[in-house]
Motif scaffolding. Structure first.
Motif, PDB file in Angstrom:
ATOM      1  N   UNK A  96       0.834  -1.202   0.000  1.00  0.00           N
ATOM      2  CA  UNK A  96       0.000   0.000   0.000  1.00  0.00           C
ATOM      3  C   UNK A  96       0.872   1.256   0.000  1.00  0.00           C
ATOM      4  N   UNK A  97       0.256   2.348  -0.342  1.00  0.00           N
ATOM      5  CA  UNK A  97       0.970   3.625  -0.398  1.00  0.00           C
ATOM      6  C   UNK A  97       1.485   4.020   0.985  1.00  0.00           C
ATOM      7  N   UNK A 110      -9.488   4.253   8.561  1.00  0.00           N
ATOM      8  CA  UNK A 110      -8.246   4.263   7.778  1.00  0.00           C
ATOM      9  C   UNK A 110      -8.502   4.677   6.327  1.00  0.00           C
ATOM     10  N   UNK A 111      -7.502   5.301   5.717  1.00  0.00           N
ATOM     11  CA  UNK A 111      -7.626   5.748   4.332  1.00  0.00           C
ATOM     12  C   UNK A 111      -7.158   4.665   3.377  1.00  0.00           C
ATOM     13  N   UNK A 112      -7.840   4.550   2.241  1.00  0.00           N
ATOM     14  CA  UNK A 112      -7.365   3.661   1.190  1.00  0.00           C
ATOM     15  C   UNK A 112      -6.361   4.434   0.332  1.00  0.00           C
ATOM     16  N   UNK A 113      -5.753   3.766  -0.633  1.00  0.00           N
ATOM     17  CA  UNK A 113      -4.718   4.402  -1.454  1.00  0.00           C
ATOM     18  C   UNK A 113      -5.237   5.628  -2.201  1.00  0.00           C
ATOM     19  N   UNK A 114      -6.480   5.564  -2.675  1.00  0.00           N
ATOM     20  CA  UNK A 114      -7.047   6.696  -3.416  1.00  0.00           C
ATOM     21  C   UNK A 114      -7.152   7.937  -2.520  1.00  0.00           C
ATOM     22  N   UNK A 115      -7.567   7.742  -1.275  1.00  0.00           N
ATOM     23  CA  UNK A 115      -7.673   8.861  -0.336  1.00  0.00           C
ATOM     24  C   UNK A 115      -6.284   9.386   0.043  1.00  0.00           C
ATOM     25  N   UNK A 116      -5.313   8.486   0.153  1.00  0.00           N
ATOM     26  CA  UNK A 116      -3.937   8.904   0.457  1.00  0.00           C
ATOM     27  C   UNK A 116      -3.392   9.750  -0.697  1.00  0.00           C
ATOM     28  N   UNK A 117      -3.689   9.335  -1.929  1.00  0.00           N
ATOM     29  CA  UNK A 117      -3.258  10.110  -3.096  1.00  0.00           C
ATOM     30  C   UNK A 117      -3.885  11.498  -3.062  1.00  0.00           C
ATOM     31  N   UNK A 118      -5.125  11.576  -2.649  1.00  0.00           N
ATOM     32  CA  UNK A 118      -5.804  12.863  -2.546  1.00  0.00           C
ATOM     33  C   UNK A 118      -5.107  13.772  -1.535  1.00  0.00           C
ATOM     34  N   UNK A 119      -4.718  13.212  -0.401  1.00  0.00           N
ATOM     35  CA  UNK A 119      -4.008  13.989   0.627  1.00  0.00           C
ATOM     36  C   UNK A 119      -2.662  14.471   0.078  1.00  0.00           C
ATOM     37  N   UNK A 162       7.177  14.702  -2.865  1.00  0.00           N
ATOM     38  CA  UNK A 162       5.752  14.356  -2.881  1.00  0.00           C
ATOM     39  C   UNK A 162       5.345  13.693  -4.199  1.00  0.00           C
ATOM     40  N   UNK A 163       5.901  14.189  -5.301  1.00  0.00           N
ATOM     41  CA  UNK A 163       5.524  13.662  -6.614  1.00  0.00           C
ATOM     42  C   UNK A 163       5.947  12.209  -6.807  1.00  0.00           C
ATOM     43  N   UNK A 164       6.925  11.750  -6.029  1.00  0.00           N
ATOM     44  CA  UNK A 164       7.345  10.353  -6.117  1.00  0.00           C
ATOM     45  C   UNK A 164       6.221   9.411  -5.699  1.00  0.00           C
ATOM     46  N   UNK A 165       5.312   9.896  -4.848  1.00  0.00           N
ATOM     47  CA  UNK A 165       4.246   9.049  -4.315  1.00  0.00           C
ATOM     48  C   UNK A 165       2.916   9.258  -5.035  1.00  0.00           C
ATOM     49  N   UNK A 166       2.904  10.160  -6.016  1.00  0.00           N
ATOM     50  CA  UNK A 166       1.704  10.400  -6.810  1.00  0.00           C
ATOM     51  C   UNK A 166       1.772   9.585  -8.099  1.00  0.00           C
TER      52      UNK A 166
END
Length: 148
Positions: A2-3, A43-52, A86-90
């Motif tokens: 996971x992210x 807990x956040x899923x990967x999509x929500x983490x990407x949003x953050x 940050x862009x490494x994780x997007x």
């Protein structure tokens, strides 16, 4: 993986490498994620983490621009360095040509004729480009297409 696990691993690597900027940035991301989890109560899923992460990246872009305008290049450089981390994780960012093609395709599919249809077009494009493109750029491209 996971992210959030990737962020944890990257944080450990940054600690071992004594990379203070990277470590501080990743810690900031993990804190923002934790705050969001507390806010929504789950807990956040990967999509929500990407949003953050996308929100944090947008903040860094705006801050860097403000610092450049305010004649503080050293602070702008720090914000830009954090943005790179940050862009490494997007997800991979869409380039302008791809965005233009998506705008054209969406405008045609929705039958948008003028600025009054901008909301419908943006709603569709925002869903398709979430985390992969800067919203301001998408908005500017849609506005240019519908105005012209």
């Amino acid at each position: 993986m996971s992210l959030q696990d990737q962020l944890l691993d990257a944080m450990k690597t940054a600690m071992k490498a004594r990379d203070s900027l990277r470590l501080a940035t990743i810690r900031g991301v993990r804190t923002a994620i934790k705050n969001r989890e507390i806010e929504i109560g789950s807990p956040l899923d990967d999509e929500a983490v990407i949003s953050v992460i996308a929100t944090l990246a947008k903040q860094r872009r705006e801050a860097a621009s403000a610092f450049r305008d305010g004649d503080r290049p050293e602070l702008a450089e720090k914000e830009e360095a954090e943005l790179l981390v940050l862009q490494e994780f997007l997800p991979a960012q869409l380039d302008e040509a791809d965005l233009r093609a998506m705008v054209e395709e969406t405008v045609t599919a929705l039958g948008a004729a003028g600025m009054k249809d901008m909301g419908r077009v943006m709603k569709e494009l925002t869903a398709r480009t979430k985390g992969r493109a800067d919203g301001k750029l998408v908005s500017d491209l849609v506005r240019a297409r519908l105005a012209g």
